[in-house]
Design an enzyme around this catalytic site. Structure first.
Site, short mmCIF file in Angstrom:
data_model
loop_
_atom_site.label_atom_id
_atom_site.label_comp_id
_atom_site.label_asym_id
_atom_site.label_seq_id
_atom_site.Cartn_x
_atom_site.Cartn_y
_atom_site.Cartn_z
N CYS A 113 3.12 -4.90 6.65
CA CYS A 113 2.87 -4.58 5.25
C CYS A 113 4.11 -4.03 4.56
O CYS A 113 5.10 -3.68 5.20
CB CYS A 113 1.75 -3.54 5.16
SG CYS A 113 0.16 -4.15 5.74
N HIS A 167 0.83 -1.21 0.00
CA HIS A 167 0.00 0.00 0.00
C HIS A 167 0.86 1.26 0.00
O HIS A 167 2.08 1.21 0.21
CB HIS A 167 -0.94 0.00 1.21
CG HIS A 167 -0.24 0.02 2.53
ND1 HIS A 167 0.28 1.17 3.09
CD2 HIS A 167 0.01 -0.98 3.42
CE1 HIS A 167 0.84 0.87 4.26
NE2 HIS A 167 0.69 -0.43 4.48
#
Length: 199
Positions: free
Chosen positions: A175, A159
């Protein structure tokens, strides 16, 4: 006349220092420089610029190109993307997990994509920081930035981020983060089913 110049110069210098102090204090905050990262003297030396990224080839990591392949190289803190056309290649600097405990390595794939994604902190994130909201809509301040690509592993994503200080650092809860402008370039190229390896 020379004393006036010195006084004016001193005043300008003092004003510059005063204006710069809040930015310096923000740059020294603990969220910009996580305390859990190993001291640099204990780490394998990796220069944080594009010339330090190791060249990678998709064939070294995947059996087939398919609709595309994405490699998150945690050691050099970068993301490699190869398009299914066999011609497209992109390389971006990234953020990586704060610790080995939060790092998941292996093979997965992109199963969902979202523009201006909402963010729902995991229970373990809220345990570490009870002040986190239950949910946050997309927009400025959302830790997922402007685009998110969800992996088949629950709660793992590639992301964007609005906090550009995180790129190139051990700063995520698992992440892989990219600058917003980079994730916006990558997002339309990555298809559902793109193979992903975290190395």
């Amino acid at each position: 006349m020379s004393s006036t110049r010195i006084t004016r110069r001193s005043a300008l210098l003092g004003a510059a220092v005063t204006l710069a102090t809040p930015a310096l204090l923000r740059a020294q905050s603990s969220d910009a420089f996580p305390q859990s990262e190993e001291p640099i003297r204990d780490q394998f030396p990796v220069r944080r610029n594009i010339s330090a990224f190791r060249e990678q080839h998709w064939e070294d990591h995947f059996d087939r190109l398919g609709v595309g392949c994405l490699l998150a190289d945690i050691g050099s803190r970068c993301v490699h993307y190869w398009g299914g056309d066999g011609q497209t290649y992109r390389l971006y600097p990234s953020s990586v997990p704060m610790s080995e405990e939060l790092t998941r390595r292996g093979y997965t794939e992109v199963v969902r994509k979202a523009e201006n994604p909402t963010w729902t902190p995991t229970p373990s994130m809220r345990e570490r920081d009870p002040s986190l909201p239950l949910r946050m809509d997309g927009g400025v301040g959302n830790p997922l930035g402007t685009r998110a690509m969800y992996l088949s592993w629950p709660a793992y994503l590639v992301h964007g981020t609005h906090d550009t200080r995180k790129i190139g650092r051990q700063s995520s809860s698992g992440c892989i983060g990219l600058y917003n402008q980079h994730v916006e370039q990558l997002y339309p190229m990555v298809q559902i089913g793109t193979q992903v390896r975290l190395l």
